[in-house]
Write a protein that holds these residues in place. Structure first.
Motif, PDB file in Angstrom:
ATOM      1  N   GLU A   1       0.665  -1.058   0.114  1.00  0.00           N
ATOM      2  CA  GLU A   1      -0.088   0.106  -0.061  1.00  0.00           C
ATOM      3  C   GLU A   1       0.821   1.079  -0.038  1.00  0.00           C
ATOM      4  OE1 GLU A   1      -3.221   0.644  -0.569  1.00  0.00           O
ATOM      5  OE2 GLU A   1      -3.021  -1.573  -1.023  1.00  0.00           O
ATOM      6  N   SER A   2       1.845   1.170   0.743  1.00  0.00           N
ATOM      7  CA  SER A   2       2.520   2.447   0.589  1.00  0.00           C
ATOM      8  C   SER A   2       3.358   2.540  -0.503  1.00  0.00           C
ATOM      9  CB  SER A   2       3.795   2.405   1.875  1.00  0.00           C
ATOM     10  OG  SER A   2       4.823   1.253   1.597  1.00  0.00           O
ATOM     11  N   VAL A   3       3.491   1.729  -1.328  1.00  0.00           N
ATOM     12  CA  VAL A   3       4.303   1.762  -2.695  1.00  0.00           C
ATOM     13  C   VAL A   3       3.137   2.388  -3.644  1.00  0.00           C
ATOM     14  CG1 VAL A   3       5.183   0.733  -4.676  1.00  0.00           C
ATOM     15  CG2 VAL A   3       5.838  -0.030  -2.513  1.00  0.00           C
ATOM     16  N   PHE A   4       1.826   1.694  -3.570  1.00  0.00           N
ATOM     17  CA  PHE A   4       0.810   2.420  -4.407  1.00  0.00           C
ATOM     18  C   PHE A   4       0.450   3.859  -3.974  1.00  0.00           C
ATOM     19  CE2 PHE A   4      -0.225  -2.424  -4.351  1.00  0.00           C
ATOM     20  CZ  PHE A   4       0.308  -2.757  -5.527  1.00  0.00           C
ATOM     21  N   ASP A   5       0.494   4.096  -2.781  1.00  0.00           N
ATOM     22  CA  ASP A   5       0.252   5.365  -2.301  1.00  0.00           C
ATOM     23  C   ASP A   5       1.204   6.551  -2.988  1.00  0.00           C
ATOM     24  OD1 ASP A   5      -1.682   4.534  -0.641  1.00  0.00           O
ATOM     25  OD2 ASP A   5      -0.585   4.600   1.254  1.00  0.00           O
ATOM     26  N   MET A   6       2.280   6.058  -3.407  1.00  0.00           N
ATOM     27  CA  MET A   6       3.323   7.002  -3.939  1.00  0.00           C
ATOM     28  C   MET A   6       3.083   7.037  -5.275  1.00  0.00           C
ATOM     29  SD  MET A   6       6.903   6.121  -2.178  1.00  0.00           S
ATOM     30  CE  MET A   6       7.704   7.544  -2.767  1.00  0.00           C
ATOM     31  N   CYS A   7       2.092   6.128  -6.003  1.00  0.00           N
ATOM     32  CA  CYS A   7       1.983   6.223  -7.581  1.00  0.00           C
ATOM     33  C   CYS A   7       0.648   6.989  -7.789  1.00  0.00           C
ATOM     34  CB  CYS A   7       1.659   4.666  -7.800  1.00  0.00           C
ATOM     35  SG  CYS A   7       3.091   3.636  -7.683  1.00  0.00           S
ATOM     36  N   SER A   8       0.865   7.924  -9.006  1.00  0.00           N
ATOM     37  CA  SER A   8      -0.309   8.584  -9.216  1.00  0.00           C
ATOM     38  C   SER A   8      -1.293   7.392 -10.060  1.00  0.00           C
ATOM     39  CB  SER A   8       0.158   9.560 -10.425  1.00  0.00           C
ATOM     40  OG  SER A   8       0.816   8.944 -11.590  1.00  0.00           O
ATOM     41  N   PRO A   9      -2.654   7.864 -10.061  1.00  0.00           N
ATOM     42  CA  PRO A   9      -3.399   6.920 -10.875  1.00  0.00           C
ATOM     43  C   PRO A   9      -3.109   6.513 -12.110  1.00  0.00           C
ATOM     44  CG  PRO A   9      -4.672   9.099 -10.027  1.00  0.00           C
ATOM     45  CD  PRO A   9      -3.316   9.243  -9.746  1.00  0.00           C
ATOM     46  N   ASP A  10      -2.375   7.260 -12.859  1.00  0.00           N
ATOM     47  CA  ASP A  10      -2.163   7.071 -14.349  1.00  0.00           C
ATOM     48  C   ASP A  10      -0.727   6.333 -14.286  1.00  0.00           C
ATOM     49  OD1 ASP A  10      -1.249   9.302 -13.807  1.00  0.00           O
ATOM     50  OD2 ASP A  10      -1.869  10.336 -15.835  1.00  0.00           O
TER      51      ASP A  10
ATOM     52  N   LYS B   1      -0.183  -1.006 -15.972  1.00  0.00           N
ATOM     53  CA  LYS B   1      -0.941   0.284 -16.227  1.00  0.00           C
ATOM     54  C   LYS B   1      -2.242   0.212 -15.829  1.00  0.00           C
ATOM     55  CE  LYS B   1       1.740   1.889 -20.058  1.00  0.00           C
ATOM     56  NZ  LYS B   1       1.596   2.382 -21.695  1.00  0.00           N
ATOM     57  N   GLY B   2      -3.048   1.222 -15.244  1.00  0.00           N
ATOM     58  CA  GLY B   2      -4.445   0.906 -15.019  1.00  0.00           C
ATOM     59  C   GLY B   2      -4.771  -0.059 -13.863  1.00  0.00           C
ATOM     60  N   ASP B   3      -5.872  -0.663 -14.181  1.00  0.00           N
ATOM     61  CA  ASP B   3      -6.335  -1.639 -13.361  1.00  0.00           C
ATOM     62  C   ASP B   3      -5.218  -2.937 -13.226  1.00  0.00           C
ATOM     63  OD1 ASP B   3      -8.622  -0.374 -12.908  1.00  0.00           O
ATOM     64  OD2 ASP B   3      -9.915  -1.417 -14.462  1.00  0.00           O
ATOM     65  N   ASP B   4      -4.349  -3.177 -13.883  1.00  0.00           N
ATOM     66  CA  ASP B   4      -3.425  -4.304 -13.869  1.00  0.00           C
ATOM     67  C   ASP B   4      -2.363  -3.829 -13.056  1.00  0.00           C
ATOM     68  OD1 ASP B   4      -4.432  -5.338 -15.947  1.00  0.00           O
ATOM     69  OD2 ASP B   4      -3.331  -4.725 -17.584  1.00  0.00           O
ATOM     70  N   VAL B   5      -2.237  -2.629 -12.547  1.00  0.00           N
ATOM     71  CA  VAL B   5      -0.911  -2.144 -11.489  1.00  0.00           C
ATOM     72  C   VAL B   5      -0.810  -3.161 -10.250  1.00  0.00           C
ATOM     73  CG1 VAL B   5      -0.141  -0.391 -10.308  1.00  0.00           C
ATOM     74  CG2 VAL B   5      -0.614   0.233 -12.492  1.00  0.00           C
ATOM     75  N   ARG B   6      -1.995  -2.703  -9.294  1.00  0.00           N
ATOM     76  CA  ARG B   6      -2.069  -3.698  -7.971  1.00  0.00           C
ATOM     77  C   ARG B   6      -1.977  -5.177  -8.314  1.00  0.00           C
ATOM     78  NH1 ARG B   6      -3.633  -0.905  -3.274  1.00  0.00           N
ATOM     79  NH2 ARG B   6      -3.963   1.411  -4.061  1.00  0.00           N
ATOM     80  N   PRO B   7      -2.985  -5.876  -9.030  1.00  0.00           N
ATOM     81  CA  PRO B   7      -2.478  -7.242  -9.148  1.00  0.00           C
ATOM     82  C   PRO B   7      -1.393  -7.691  -9.684  1.00  0.00           C
ATOM     83  CG  PRO B   7      -4.337  -6.677 -10.800  1.00  0.00           C
ATOM     84  CD  PRO B   7      -3.904  -5.398  -9.883  1.00  0.00           C
ATOM     85  N   GLY B   8      -0.912  -6.870 -10.756  1.00  0.00           N
ATOM     86  CA  GLY B   8       0.405  -7.362 -11.343  1.00  0.00           C
ATOM     87  C   GLY B   8       1.604  -7.198 -10.396  1.00  0.00           C
TER      88      GLY B   8
ATOM     89  N   PHE C   1       5.516  -9.635  -6.418  1.00  0.00           N
ATOM     90  CA  PHE C   1       6.255  -9.688  -5.233  1.00  0.00           C
ATOM     91  C   PHE C   1       5.902 -11.101  -4.544  1.00  0.00           C
ATOM     92  CE2 PHE C   1       7.327  -5.450  -5.547  1.00  0.00           C
ATOM     93  CZ  PHE C   1       8.359  -5.195  -4.265  1.00  0.00           C
ATOM     94  N   GLU C   2       4.873 -11.712  -4.901  1.00  0.00           N
ATOM     95  CA  GLU C   2       4.498 -12.965  -4.272  1.00  0.00           C
ATOM     96  C   GLU C   2       5.481 -14.033  -5.178  1.00  0.00           C
ATOM     97  OE1 GLU C   2       0.248 -13.500  -5.251  1.00  0.00           O
ATOM     98  OE2 GLU C   2      -0.194 -12.122  -3.447  1.00  0.00           O
ATOM     99  N   LYS C   3       5.769 -13.973  -6.333  1.00  0.00           N
ATOM    100  CA  LYS C   3       6.621 -14.749  -7.048  1.00  0.00           C
ATOM    101  C   LYS C   3       8.044 -14.823  -6.418  1.00  0.00           C
ATOM    102  CE  LYS C   3       3.479 -15.103 -10.777  1.00  0.00           C
ATOM    103  NZ  LYS C   3       3.389 -14.704 -12.224  1.00  0.00           N
TER     104      LYS C   3
END
Length: 168
Positions: A79-88, A95-102, A107-109
């Motif tokens: 979350e702290s990484v995603f918080d630093m990222c702009s929406p685009d 990009k877009g909806d692929d950022v969080r799951p990808g 990191f899981e792998k």
């Protein structure tokens, strides 16, 4: 220091002859940056942001690495990484909806993923910083893997570049 600074982009793909950094802006669009090897960044955009102080850019880059490493160690989530990222954001090509799951899947792998700076971050543009790094993780067989962004034996000469908006 703001914990939710926006990173406009994060990706540096390099070859022996050409490197490209794609930047998506949160406030003012910057289309792309191109450079050859580790030369200064040139912009195709009509407007660049006011220059952030070099110390601030380097500090933000270290924050980003620190957040990724905390997630890799399991001390925090992404979350702290995603918080630093702009929406685009363009995050390693995601990009877009692929950022969080990808990024979460990556990191899981790559268990115990850790990035260590080889050299201090270098400011290469008004809102852009880059650094060389070593990445380590534990593979599925429990063996430590190490990947260096600069390796004369490969040969490999890559950097990671972070582009920030005028707010940092």
């Amino acid at each position: 220091m703001a914990m939710n600074s926006s990173i406009n982009a994060l990706i540096m793909k390099s070859t022996r002859t050409t490197s490209m950094l794609l930047i998506a802006s949160h406030f003012h669009p910057v289309t792309s940056f191109h450079s050859t090897f580790l030369s200064p960044v040139r912009s195709r955009s009509k407007r660049l942001y006011a220059t952030l102080q070099p110390e601030r850019l380097c500090s933000l880059a270290k924050d980003f690495i620190r957040h990724k490493n905390a997630a890799g160690r399991g001390d925090a989530n992404l979350e702290s990484v995603f918080d630093m990222c702009s929406p685009d954001v363009d995050l390693y090509g995601l990009k877009g909806d692929d950022v969080r799951p990808g990024f979460t899947s990556f990191f899981e792998k790559h268990q115990c993923l850790c990035h260590e700076l080889i050299d201090e971050p270098t400011v290469v543009g008004p809102t852009t910083v880059q650094y060389t790094f070593t990445k380590s993780w534990v593979d599925d067989d429990g063996k430590e893997k190490i990947w260096n962004s600069v390796d004369p034996n490969k040969p490999r000469n890559k950097v990671e570049r972070l582009g920030f908006d005028e707010e940092g």
